[in-house]
Design a protein around this motif. Structure first.
Motif, PDB file in Angstrom:
ATOM      1  N   MET A   1       0.786  -1.208  -0.067  1.00 16.37           N
ATOM      2  CA  MET A   1       0.131   0.224   0.010  1.00 16.37           C
ATOM      3  C   MET A   1       0.895   1.247   0.066  1.00 16.37           C
ATOM      4  O   MET A   1       1.883   1.142   0.737  1.00 16.37           O
ATOM      5  CB  MET A   1      -0.851  -0.134   1.204  1.00 16.37           C
ATOM      6  CG  MET A   1      -1.649   1.237   1.464  1.00 16.37           C
ATOM      7  SD  MET A   1      -2.748   1.222   2.970  1.00 16.37           S
ATOM      8  CE  MET A   1      -3.379  -0.280   3.343  1.00 16.37           C
ATOM      9  N   ARG A   2       0.632   2.057  -0.976  1.00 20.43           N
ATOM     10  CA  ARG A   2       1.312   3.448  -1.030  1.00 20.43           C
ATOM     11  C   ARG A   2       0.445   4.573  -0.211  1.00 20.43           C
ATOM     12  O   ARG A   2      -0.557   4.628  -0.647  1.00 20.43           O
ATOM     13  CB  ARG A   2       1.955   3.788  -2.429  1.00 20.43           C
ATOM     14  CG  ARG A   2       2.827   3.020  -2.913  1.00 20.43           C
ATOM     15  CD  ARG A   2       3.487   3.398  -4.178  1.00 20.43           C
ATOM     16  NE  ARG A   2       2.754   4.321  -4.952  1.00 20.43           N
ATOM     17  CZ  ARG A   2       2.632   4.048  -6.158  1.00 20.43           C
ATOM     18  NH1 ARG A   2       3.207   3.275  -6.904  1.00 20.43           N
ATOM     19  NH2 ARG A   2       1.724   4.828  -6.873  1.00 20.43           N
ATOM     20  N   LEU A   3       0.852   5.433   0.638  1.00 16.35           N
ATOM     21  CA  LEU A   3       0.388   6.519   0.807  1.00 16.35           C
ATOM     22  C   LEU A   3       0.517   8.000   0.555  1.00 16.35           C
ATOM     23  O   LEU A   3       1.813   7.883   0.221  1.00 16.35           O
ATOM     24  CB  LEU A   3       0.774   6.453   2.666  1.00 16.35           C
ATOM     25  CG  LEU A   3       0.260   5.103   3.403  1.00 16.35           C
ATOM     26  CD1 LEU A   3       0.602   5.392   4.769  1.00 16.35           C
ATOM     27  CD2 LEU A   3      -1.101   4.709   3.050  1.00 16.35           C
ATOM     28  N   THR A   4      -0.287   8.884   0.366  1.00 14.25           N
ATOM     29  CA  THR A   4      -0.117  10.162   0.099  1.00 14.25           C
ATOM     30  C   THR A   4      -0.675  10.884   1.264  1.00 14.25           C
ATOM     31  O   THR A   4      -1.891  11.006   1.585  1.00 14.25           O
ATOM     32  CB  THR A   4      -0.795  10.465  -1.169  1.00 14.25           C
ATOM     33  OG1 THR A   4      -0.396   9.513  -2.308  1.00 14.25           O
ATOM     34  CG2 THR A   4      -0.511  11.894  -1.661  1.00 14.25           C
ATOM     35  N   PHE A   5       0.301  11.662   1.709  1.00 14.15           N
ATOM     36  CA  PHE A   5      -0.009  12.517   2.929  1.00 14.15           C
ATOM     37  C   PHE A   5      -0.912  13.635   2.351  1.00 14.15           C
ATOM     38  O   PHE A   5      -0.942  14.167   1.301  1.00 14.15           O
ATOM     39  CB  PHE A   5       1.350  13.277   3.436  1.00 14.15           C
ATOM     40  CG  PHE A   5       0.841  14.345   4.311  1.00 14.15           C
ATOM     41  CD1 PHE A   5       0.797  15.740   3.936  1.00 14.15           C
ATOM     42  CD2 PHE A   5       0.566  14.317   5.711  1.00 14.15           C
ATOM     43  CE1 PHE A   5       0.797  16.941   4.909  1.00 14.15           C
ATOM     44  CE2 PHE A   5       0.219  15.555   6.420  1.00 14.15           C
ATOM     45  CZ  PHE A   5       0.307  16.847   6.075  1.00 14.15           C
ATOM     46  N   VAL A   6      -2.351  13.991   3.067  1.00 11.27           N
ATOM     47  CA  VAL A   6      -3.025  14.905   2.707  1.00 11.27           C
ATOM     48  C   VAL A   6      -3.070  16.118   3.629  1.00 11.27           C
ATOM     49  O   VAL A   6      -2.952  17.365   3.016  1.00 11.27           O
ATOM     50  CB  VAL A   6      -4.474  14.333   2.617  1.00 11.27           C
ATOM     51  CG1 VAL A   6      -5.572  15.446   2.506  1.00 11.27           C
ATOM     52  CG2 VAL A   6      -4.781  13.222   1.773  1.00 11.27           C
ATOM     53  N   ALA A   7      -3.366  15.887   4.860  1.00  8.89           N
ATOM     54  CA  ALA A   7      -3.265  16.978   5.687  1.00  8.89           C
ATOM     55  C   ALA A   7      -2.898  16.591   7.287  1.00  8.89           C
ATOM     56  O   ALA A   7      -3.367  15.342   7.693  1.00  8.89           O
ATOM     57  CB  ALA A   7      -4.501  17.507   5.752  1.00  8.89           C
ATOM     58  N   LYS A   8      -2.615  17.403   7.970  1.00  9.58           N
ATOM     59  CA  LYS A   8      -2.509  17.274   9.728  1.00  9.58           C
ATOM     60  C   LYS A   8      -3.178  18.224  10.038  1.00  9.58           C
ATOM     61  O   LYS A   8      -3.696  19.551   9.318  1.00  9.58           O
ATOM     62  CB  LYS A   8      -1.065  17.723  10.085  1.00  9.58           C
ATOM     63  CG  LYS A   8      -0.141  16.391   9.783  1.00  9.58           C
ATOM     64  CD  LYS A   8       1.249  16.633  10.592  1.00  9.58           C
ATOM     65  CE  LYS A   8       2.097  15.530  10.268  1.00  9.58           C
ATOM     66  NZ  LYS A   8       1.851  14.702  11.743  1.00  9.58           N
ATOM     67  N   ASP A   9      -3.846  18.270  11.071  1.00  4.52           N
ATOM     68  CA  ASP A   9      -4.818  19.332  11.849  1.00  4.52           C
ATOM     69  C   ASP A   9      -4.045  20.346  12.107  1.00  4.52           C
ATOM     70  O   ASP A   9      -3.285  20.569  12.976  1.00  4.52           O
ATOM     71  CB  ASP A   9      -5.760  18.605  13.052  1.00  4.52           C
ATOM     72  CG  ASP A   9      -6.629  19.452  13.637  1.00  4.52           C
ATOM     73  OD1 ASP A   9      -6.468  20.756  13.298  1.00  4.52           O
ATOM     74  OD2 ASP A   9      -7.379  19.040  14.530  1.00  4.52           O
ATOM     75  N   PRO A  10      -4.447  21.557  11.318  1.00  2.00           N
ATOM     76  CA  PRO A  10      -3.688  22.702  11.492  1.00  2.00           C
ATOM     77  C   PRO A  10      -3.992  23.427  12.818  1.00  2.00           C
ATOM     78  O   PRO A  10      -3.169  24.346  13.315  1.00  2.00           O
ATOM     79  CB  PRO A  10      -4.168  23.645  10.459  1.00  2.00           C
ATOM     80  CG  PRO A  10      -5.296  23.188  10.023  1.00  2.00           C
ATOM     81  CD  PRO A  10      -5.483  21.720  10.161  1.00  2.00           C
ATOM     82  N   ASN A  11      -5.073  22.938  13.637  1.00  2.00           N
ATOM     83  CA  ASN A  11      -5.439  23.688  14.897  1.00  2.00           C
ATOM     84  C   ASN A  11      -5.159  22.642  15.979  1.00  2.00           C
ATOM     85  O   ASN A  11      -5.447  23.126  17.078  1.00  2.00           O
ATOM     86  CB  ASN A  11      -6.812  23.981  15.120  1.00  2.00           C
ATOM     87  CG  ASN A  11      -7.125  25.037  14.018  1.00  2.00           C
ATOM     88  OD1 ASN A  11      -6.321  25.927  13.640  1.00  2.00           O
ATOM     89  ND2 ASN A  11      -8.353  25.063  13.401  1.00  2.00           N
ATOM     90  N   SER A  12      -4.313  21.592  15.913  1.00  2.00           N
ATOM     91  CA  SER A  12      -3.923  20.961  17.081  1.00  2.00           C
ATOM     92  C   SER A  12      -2.390  20.925  17.424  1.00  2.00           C
ATOM     93  O   SER A  12      -1.725  20.806  16.552  1.00  2.00           O
ATOM     94  CB  SER A  12      -4.305  19.312  16.704  1.00  2.00           C
ATOM     95  OG  SER A  12      -4.010  18.500  17.636  1.00  2.00           O
ATOM     96  N   ASN A  13      -2.332  21.401  18.668  1.00  2.00           N
ATOM     97  CA  ASN A  13      -0.783  21.436  19.007  1.00  2.00           C
ATOM     98  C   ASN A  13      -0.699  20.600  20.184  1.00  2.00           C
ATOM     99  O   ASN A  13      -1.627  20.133  20.961  1.00  2.00           O
ATOM    100  CB  ASN A  13      -0.643  22.915  19.501  1.00  2.00           C
ATOM    101  CG  ASN A  13      -0.552  23.783  18.294  1.00  2.00           C
ATOM    102  OD1 ASN A  13       0.379  23.700  17.398  1.00  2.00           O
ATOM    103  ND2 ASN A  13      -1.285  24.943  18.401  1.00  2.00           N
ATOM    104  N   PRO A  14       0.414  19.879  20.434  1.00  2.00           N
ATOM    105  CA  PRO A  14       1.782  20.298  19.676  1.00  2.00           C
ATOM    106  C   PRO A  14       2.077  19.266  18.568  1.00  2.00           C
ATOM    107  O   PRO A  14       3.071  19.466  17.744  1.00  2.00           O
ATOM    108  CB  PRO A  14       2.889  20.143  20.694  1.00  2.00           C
ATOM    109  CG  PRO A  14       2.533  19.048  21.537  1.00  2.00           C
ATOM    110  CD  PRO A  14       1.009  19.271  21.558  1.00  2.00           C
ATOM    111  N   THR A  15       1.158  18.213  18.366  1.00  2.00           N
ATOM    112  CA  THR A  15       1.648  17.255  17.229  1.00  2.00           C
ATOM    113  C   THR A  15       0.874  17.312  16.108  1.00  2.00           C
ATOM    114  O   THR A  15       1.130  16.632  15.151  1.00  2.00           O
ATOM    115  CB  THR A  15       1.191  16.066  17.923  1.00  2.00           C
ATOM    116  OG1 THR A  15      -0.185  16.103  18.194  1.00  2.00           O
ATOM    117  CG2 THR A  15       1.929  15.693  19.400  1.00  2.00           C
TER     118      THR A  15
END
Length: 72
Positions: A1-15
């Protein structure tokens, strides 16, 4: 399986979790917060080998081509 990163939650800190990935199988992988609430889990039929993660509503925009800034 190949993965393509789409998004991280921009409002979640610190991770910046949750994180959303698209696969080459025509599916999605969601990295999120493990649901441990016994009442919520009791309302679902979760087979062995599966788990439940929670993501905030603000991540739903990334499930569309438009939300990812992809033309087409």
């Amino acid at each position: 399986m190949r993965l393509t990163f789409v998004a991280k939650d921009p409002n979640s800190n610190p991770t910046n979790s949750p994180t959303l990935y698209r696969t080459d199988r025509g599916s999605w992988l969601v990295q999120g917060f493990v649901v441990t609430d016994p009442e919520a889990l009791a309302e679902m039929d979760i087979p062995e080998g599966e788990s439940v993660v929670e993501i905030p509503d603000r991540m739903i925009q990334f499930f569309t081509e438009e939300g990812r800034g992809v033309a087409g």
